[in-house]
Each structure stands twice: as C-alpha cells, then as structure tokens.
Design a protein around this motif. Structure first.
Motif, PDB file in Angstrom:
ATOM      1  N   SER A  40       0.826  -1.208   0.000  1.00 17.37           N
ATOM      2  CA  SER A  40       0.000   0.000   0.000  1.00 17.37           C
ATOM      3  C   SER A  40       0.864   1.263   0.000  1.00 17.37           C
ATOM      4  O   SER A  40       0.439   2.303  -0.485  1.00 17.37           O
ATOM      5  CB  SER A  40      -0.960   0.003   1.189  1.00 17.37           C
ATOM      6  N   ASP A  41       2.093   1.171   0.545  1.00 19.59           N
ATOM      7  CA  ASP A  41       3.033   2.292   0.544  1.00 19.59           C
ATOM      8  C   ASP A  41       4.363   1.787  -0.028  1.00 19.59           C
ATOM      9  O   ASP A  41       5.267   1.404   0.722  1.00 19.59           O
ATOM     10  CB  ASP A  41       3.217   2.828   1.973  1.00 19.59           C
ATOM     11  N   PRO A  42       4.473   1.746  -1.362  1.00 21.67           N
ATOM     12  CA  PRO A  42       5.667   1.162  -1.982  1.00 21.67           C
ATOM     13  C   PRO A  42       6.966   1.870  -1.605  1.00 21.67           C
ATOM     14  O   PRO A  42       8.001   1.218  -1.471  1.00 21.67           O
ATOM     15  CB  PRO A  42       5.407   1.271  -3.485  1.00 21.67           C
ATOM     16  N   GLU A  43       6.932   3.170  -1.396  1.00 20.97           N
ATOM     17  CA  GLU A  43       8.144   3.898  -1.025  1.00 20.97           C
ATOM     18  C   GLU A  43       8.627   3.465   0.350  1.00 20.97           C
ATOM     19  O   GLU A  43       9.822   3.269   0.576  1.00 20.97           O
ATOM     20  CB  GLU A  43       7.907   5.418  -1.067  1.00 20.97           C
ATOM     21  N   LYS A  44       7.694   3.302   1.296  1.00 18.94           N
ATOM     22  CA  LYS A  44       8.070   2.851   2.646  1.00 18.94           C
ATOM     23  C   LYS A  44       8.592   1.421   2.602  1.00 18.94           C
ATOM     24  O   LYS A  44       9.578   1.098   3.272  1.00 18.94           O
ATOM     25  CB  LYS A  44       6.879   2.960   3.595  1.00 18.94           C
TER      26      LYS A  44
END
Length: 141
Positions: free
Chosen positions: A129-133
């Motif tokens: 859901s948060d690819p950067e994280k």
C-alpha cells in the motif's frame, strides 16, 4: 516465567497487542485492525505471561495449498528466551499438510527463519500500500 499458550483470541486485549507491535518494533497496527486480521486467519497463537500478551503470530491458510505466516511478534523483554522459536514452530506444525508455508521476514532476520527450513524464494513479489516505505524498509527493491 510461566508462559501460557493458546489459539483462542478470547483473552486478547487488542489494544495491548497493538502496543506490543509498536514496541517490538513492528509498526503501528490498531487493535481493531489486529482483531480483524487474527479473526480472518486460520491459525493463531498467543503467549501470555499472567494476563499480559508477550508473543503472538498468525497464519492465513486455505487448508491445502498455502499457509502464510505473518504478524510474528515477541515482546522485547522476552526476545532471546525461545518464545519466538516456539511460536514459529507451532505455526509451522499447524500448517503441516499445506503444499507450501510462506513468510516474509523483517530484513536481517532471515537467518532465524532459515533454522525452520524457510528458504529464499526467487519469484516472490508483492504490491504494498506504501511502496516507497516498503523500499525504504528493505522489503522491496
């Protein structure tokens, strides 16, 4: 240390379990989120020291093909006591009969899970859901 293990979520204080994930540290997961996730999991294990939950984990499974171990947590004060080993082994035992048992580990913890027979997969992929994280935390490239 008199640890009591159970598969029943009846005695779980979900907000206390949420705090356990926070201090482990395995992220912020609300009590309501955890209650839903554990309720929808075929296998679950909780370790209590008195009334305090000190370890927990679950497996999302279909009964024949795949069992996915996830949300494995041990209270920092109890890490290194064998609780994590007992938790993983019990979830693996509950998952016996599935064609594959899968988990993904916090980066750097892979050697711990290798002791149970887990091996790196060449083809594992995920949508976060948060690819950067996920990339910053070392889960994806």
């Amino acid at each position: 240390m008199a640890i009591r293990w159970t598969q029943s979520p009846d005695a779980v204080d979900w907000d206390a379990l949420s705090e356990l994930y926070r201090i482990a540290p395995l992220g912020n997961k609300s009590g309501e989120w955890l209650k839903t996730a554990y309720s929808n999991s075929m296998f679950k294990r909780f370790a209590f020291d008195g009334d305090q939950v000190v370890a927990a984990g679950r497996a999302v499974a279909d009964g024949v093909d795949c069992s996915y171990l996830c949300d494995i947590v041990v209270h920092p004060a109890y890490q290194g006591t064998g609780l994590g080993k007992e938790l993983i082994q019990s979830l693996v035992d509950l998952s016996k009969g599935h064609r594959k048992i899968i988990l993904y580990a916090v980066p750097g913890r892979e050697p711990f899970y290798a002791r149970f027979g887990f091996r790196r997969m060449n083809t594992a992929m995920a949508i976060f859901s948060d690819p950067e994280k996920a990339a910053a935390d070392g889960y994806t490239q």
